[in-house]
Each structure stands twice: as C-alpha cells, then as structure tokens.
Design an enzyme around this catalytic site. Structure first.
Site, PDB file in Angstrom:
ATOM      1  N   LYS A 119       4.913   9.416   8.496  1.00 12.14           N
ATOM      2  CA  LYS A 119       4.729   8.869   9.847  1.00 12.14           C
ATOM      3  C   LYS A 119       5.744   9.406  10.873  1.00 12.14           C
ATOM      4  O   LYS A 119       5.605  10.537  11.316  1.00 12.14           O
ATOM      5  CB  LYS A 119       4.695   7.346   9.770  1.00 12.14           C
ATOM      6  CG  LYS A 119       3.496   6.883   8.877  1.00 12.14           C
ATOM      7  CD  LYS A 119       3.163   5.434   9.016  1.00 12.14           C
ATOM      8  CE  LYS A 119       2.134   4.970   8.001  1.00 12.14           C
ATOM      9  NZ  LYS A 119       0.809   4.834   8.500  1.00 12.14           N
TER      10      LYS A 119
ATOM     11  N   TYR B 210       0.855  -1.183   0.000  1.00  7.74           N
ATOM     12  CA  TYR B 210       0.000   0.000   0.000  1.00  7.74           C
ATOM     13  C   TYR B 210       0.890   1.230   0.000  1.00  7.74           C
ATOM     14  O   TYR B 210       1.848   1.309   0.783  1.00  7.74           O
ATOM     15  CB  TYR B 210      -0.892  -0.006   1.247  1.00  7.74           C
ATOM     16  CG  TYR B 210      -1.780   1.213   1.397  1.00  7.74           C
ATOM     17  CD1 TYR B 210      -2.853   1.432   0.542  1.00  7.74           C
ATOM     18  CD2 TYR B 210      -1.543   2.146   2.410  1.00  7.74           C
ATOM     19  CE1 TYR B 210      -3.671   2.543   0.685  1.00  7.74           C
ATOM     20  CE2 TYR B 210      -2.354   3.259   2.567  1.00  7.74           C
ATOM     21  CZ  TYR B 210      -3.421   3.463   1.705  1.00  7.74           C
ATOM     22  OH  TYR B 210      -4.220   4.560   1.846  1.00  7.74           O
TER      23      TYR B 210
ATOM     24  N   ASP C 110       9.530   2.819  -0.701  1.00  7.10           N
ATOM     25  CA  ASP C 110       8.538   3.506   0.131  1.00  7.10           C
ATOM     26  C   ASP C 110       8.822   3.195   1.602  1.00  7.10           C
ATOM     27  O   ASP C 110       8.564   2.098   2.089  1.00  7.10           O
ATOM     28  CB  ASP C 110       7.135   3.053  -0.273  1.00  7.10           C
ATOM     29  CG  ASP C 110       6.040   3.777   0.512  1.00  7.10           C
ATOM     30  OD1 ASP C 110       6.372   4.490   1.476  1.00  7.10           O
ATOM     31  OD2 ASP C 110       4.855   3.614   0.156  1.00  7.10           O
TER      32      ASP C 110
HETATM   33  C1  PLP Z   1       4.049   2.280   3.087  1.00  7.50           C
HETATM   34  C2  PLP Z   1       3.040   3.389   3.045  1.00  7.50           C
HETATM   35  N1  PLP Z   1       3.099   4.286   2.050  1.00  7.50           N
HETATM   36  C3  PLP Z   1       2.223   5.315   1.986  1.00  7.50           C
HETATM   37  C4  PLP Z   1       1.239   5.458   2.922  1.00  7.50           C
HETATM   38  C5  PLP Z   1       0.267   6.602   2.834  1.00  7.50           C
HETATM   39  O1  PLP Z   1       0.516   7.516   3.844  1.00  7.50           O
HETATM   40  P1  PLP Z   1      -0.649   8.519   4.329  1.00  7.50           P
HETATM   41  O2  PLP Z   1      -1.662   7.698   5.027  1.00  7.50           O
HETATM   42  O3  PLP Z   1       0.069   9.496   5.196  1.00  7.50           O
HETATM   43  O4  PLP Z   1      -1.197   9.154   3.090  1.00  7.50           O
HETATM   44  C6  PLP Z   1       1.142   4.551   3.969  1.00  7.50           C
HETATM   45  C7  PLP Z   1       0.080   4.676   4.986  1.00  7.50           C
HETATM   46  O5  PLP Z   1      -0.118   3.851   5.818  1.00  7.50           O
HETATM   47  C8  PLP Z   1       2.067   3.488   4.034  1.00  7.50           C
HETATM   48  O6  PLP Z   1       2.028   2.578   5.018  1.00  7.50           O
END
Ligand code: PLP
Length: 473
Positions: free
Chosen positions: A299, A168, A267
C-alpha cells in the site's frame, strides 16, 4: 498543517458544486454503461470483488480521475474519498511531487529486469524507518505474505501457520480461512477453506484463532508448539472493520513465538507507513522494546503503484534465494517506476503529515459517533491509529474479534453508505473495511463529510433493526 499538507484541488465538474450536497442522487448512467460493458469481459465486472458494490448494492462508480482528497467519476460527480485506494494514498491523489518523480522515472524506461538505484534507496528508507534489517520487494501484499510464510516454513523446517479469524492477508491459499475484507462478505455455505478452489490440504496446516484472545493462543502453542512455523497477524486489524490489538497483545504474540521458536510475522501491508512513520510497530513495538521476526508491507510504500515487500531479521532473510535455499522471485519485483513512487511518497510522509491525518481521523470518527447517537442508532466507532470504522447496530464498549464484528447490522451500513454517496462522500462499500484519510483532506473536504453525516445517520436509523449486544448471538 502549514507547508506540508496540501489543499485539494477538485476538478470542476460542470454544474456540480463539491461544497454543497446534491439535492438528488448523483447521475450514474455512464458508470452503469461501463459496468455492463465490463461484465461482458470481466467476471462480475471488476478486478477485485469489493469494488462491485455487492455488499451495499447499487451501481459501482467508475472513477475517471482523482485530485487531492477528491474523486471524480465518469458521470462528472465528485466525492470526498474516504478509501484512498484502500490505504495507499497517504498524500492524496496525484500529488505533484510524486507525479513528477514518476514522470521522470518513466521517461528513462519502465522496467529493466536488472537491479536499479531506486530499489536500494527505498529499501534503505524502509530499513531506516522500521524494525527490519533487510527487505525484499514484490508486487502485491498477497505476494508479500505468501513469501513470508514460505520463508518462515523454510527457516524453521515446520509447517503449521497460526492466523486470526477476521485478519486478511491477501488471497494466499493457506490464509483464506476465516479471512476478513472481501471474504467477509463472500460467504460460501459450508466451505472451509473460505472459498472453493483452495484444496482442504492448503489450509490443513493453518490454525485459526479468535483475535485478541491470549488464552486461545496459549492453548494452540501448548498443543502444537514444536510444529508451528509462524504466527501471522495484522499489526492492527482493519479488515474486519477496525479492531485494534488490546494493549500488550502484539508484545505477547512476539514473546510466545520466541519462546516456541516460531517466527512472528507482523502484517503491516495496511498499517505500514500509514498509522505512523514507522507503522503500527512505531506505536507499540518501538515503545515496548520488541521486534517482529518478519514484517510484510504494501500500500503506502508503493505510492499508488503495485509494490510491496517483506523483510525482517537478517538471519531469516539470509535463507532467501539467491544466497539461501528458499526460492522467491518476480519479473517486476522492485520495478523502478513503482519504487520511485514509493520513495517519493515516503520522503514526503513527514511527522506533520501523520499529525494532520491523525487529527482529521479524530474529528471525523468523533462526528460519526455523535451523529449516530443523535439519530438514536446503536453503534460502536473504533479507531486503530488514524484508521477507523463504524459497527452499526451494536452496543457495548468495544468490538474485540471477528465474531463480534460479524454481529453488526450490515443493512444499516448499506443505508448509511448510500446516503453518504448521494451527498458526495465515498466510503468503503462494505462494513468490514477501514476508512482512510490523507494529508490532502483539508477543511473543505472534511466539512463535506461532516455535512453529510446527519442525513446518513437518519438513513441508518430507519434501516437498523433492534440493537444487538455485541456479546449476544
Ligand atoms: C493486512 C493486509 N495484508 C495483505 C493484503 C493483500 O494485499 P494486496 O491486495 O496488495 O495483495 C491486504 C490487502 O488489503 C491487507 O490489508
């Protein structure tokens, strides 16, 4: 961990004694009232789907405050928090030094729409800790991955994006194809992309591959190499439950991207500054001697505020506006309060903090496995650094991809989740999520979790259906 790891200071919740499991389920009248009220003005009553408890049922708890390792809801119940705001709170709730830095920043103003000093200091801290040469701030992880994809496409002049099923990357249109996290429990029959509202054209240039599968990656590059702008992967996936990369997998991805002139986007929104002071890259790339071309963060680096970032090779980042042609911007990007919170958090995130979180995660993940074994519940407990999760109803050595993760027994998780919640432990309300700890999870908080496990394992045992081998349909 003397000196660096705070004890938690739970609120006094009337007659609730957080050290002992309640004999009956906690009262939820106030949460239920607020949820009903929320439903009238907000779709589904929540501002992010997993919070609605759809995957586990029951009343979502409206939280009133947090302190250290503890959450307190509007009914006065207290919980050991094992989601830590879905990862950001590496130091626990309301850390006094982060709070003081934020209060001081707010007292000077909240947003200027101009460059400010904390943005530069936080960027320097990130560059110092990680592989990236330059970094640009945004307000959410979604924005970070969306911008990284645009930049990769602009830099290469190519369109195709490769991603993995179960990873995700936020709710970016082109990445909402077989995504994990909330989308894993939001299956819309016959919908490809994974949600209505995303035109098929938006995912037409997205190739989705099984995670940890080198042959699938090799075949995709053999077939489409010259068209692939980038490959994006969670540095160590936590959004299909925790499914870490097999040894050498990230290095392999980095090499195959380099060979084909594609951008490798790692990511680290979830893992960055959480699984080590340098994130997942500190556990593999820094040791093995490779670097991603672009990295996304979020985060922990926001210290509990909406801040995220993407960064990487200086020659790629130079393509961004205002110096380069690829447009990207944001009213609140690099917000001085958010970057101050992030900077305070990272400065406090010392090796001792990581050692404590690592040790606590080992203790808890081992105990989860032991209690489930004792209760005769088939399971796989998996860790990626200090993030871990449990797959109930599965047997076998490891869960390597989303197909295997999807065979877990979510009804058993539901029973397990509620038994833990009733005993004052707040787990992720979905089986497809990682569990998170913080430096504030001290012996008392950990003991409350350990004490709750036997009854939860028994509850899972009553709910679980026949064990399914992870390789069976
Ligand atoms: C690996 C990863 N990338 C991107 C995101 C998206 O971040 P946000 O919820 O701040 O948009 C998340 C959210 O949990 C994530 O776990």
């Amino acid at each position: 961990m003397p000196g660096t790891v705070r004890s938690s200071h739970p609120h006094q919740a009337g007659s609730t004694d957080p050290t002992s499991a309640p004999a009956t389920a906690p009262l939820t009248a106030q949460s239920a009232d607020w949820f009903e009220r929320a439903h009238r003005v907000t779709p589904g009553g929540v501002n992010s789907p997993v919070r609605a408890f759809n995957a586990v049922g029951g009343t979502p708890r409206f939280m009133a405050s947090g302190a250290g390792a503890w959450l307190r809801d509007v009914d006065g119940n207290e919980y050991v928090d094992l989601i830590c705001s879905w990862g950001p709170l590496l130091l626990g709730h309301a850390h006094p030094e982060v709070q003081a830095a934020v209060v001081e920043a707010v007292s000077r103003g909240t947003s200027y729409g101009t460059p400010t000093r904390p943005e530069v200091e936080l960027a320097e801290e990130i560059v110092h800790r990680t592989s990236v040469e330059q970094v640009r701030f945004v307000s959410s992880g979604t924005e970070a991955t969306m911008s990284a994809i645009r930049l990769a496409r602009g830099f290469t002049g190519r369109d195709l994006v490769v991603k993995f099923a179960g990873c995700y990357h936020g709710h970016v249109d082109s990445l909402l194809a077989e995504a994990g996290s909330g989308l894993a429990t939001h299956r819309v029959e016959g919908s490809v992309p994974g949600t209505p509202g995303v035109p098929a054209g938006s995912t037409a240039a997205t190739l989705v591959l099984p995670y940890n599968d080198r042959e699938a990656v090799e075949a995709a590059f053999a077939a489409h190499g010259p068209e692939i702008a980038c490959l994006i992967t969670e540095a160590s996936p936590g959004n299909m439950g925790v499914v870490p990369p097999l040894p050498g997998f990230n290095q392999f991805l980095s090499e195959i991207c380099a060979r084909h002139g594609a951008i490798f986007v790692s990511d680290e929104v979830m893992t960055g500054f959480r699984v080590s002071r340098r994130g997942q890259w500190g556990l593999d790339g820094a040791v093995e001697g490779w670097t991603p071309d672009l990295v996304t963060f979020g985060k922990v680096m926001g210290g509990g505020f909406p801040a995220a970032a993407f960064g990487g090779r200086a020659d790629v980042m130079a393509m961004l506006s205002p110096g380069g042609p690829v447009y990207q911007a944001g009213t609140l990007s690099g917000n001085p309060v958010a970057t101050t919170a992030g900077l305070a958090t990272l400065r406090l995130a010392t090796e001792d903090v990581y050692a404590h979180v690592d040790a606590s995660a080992s203790t808890l993940s081992a105990a989860v496995g032991e209690e489930l074994s004792r209760a005769g519940v088939p399971h796989v407990v998996q860790a990626g650094g200090n993030m871990f999760s449990v797959f109930l109803g599965l047997e076998g050595a490891s869960v390597r991809d989303f197909a295997a993760a999807s065979r877990q027994d979510t009804a058993a998780y539901k029973a397990f989740f509620h038994a833990m919640l009733d005993q004052g432990v707040y787990l992720p309300p979905s089986a497809y999520e990682a569990w998170f700890l913080s430096a504030a999870h001290d012996d008392r908080a950990l003991q409350q979790v350990l004490d709750a496990l036997p009854a939860a394992a028994e509850a899972a045992g009553r709910a679980v259906t026949l064990p399914r081998n992870r390789n069976q349909e």
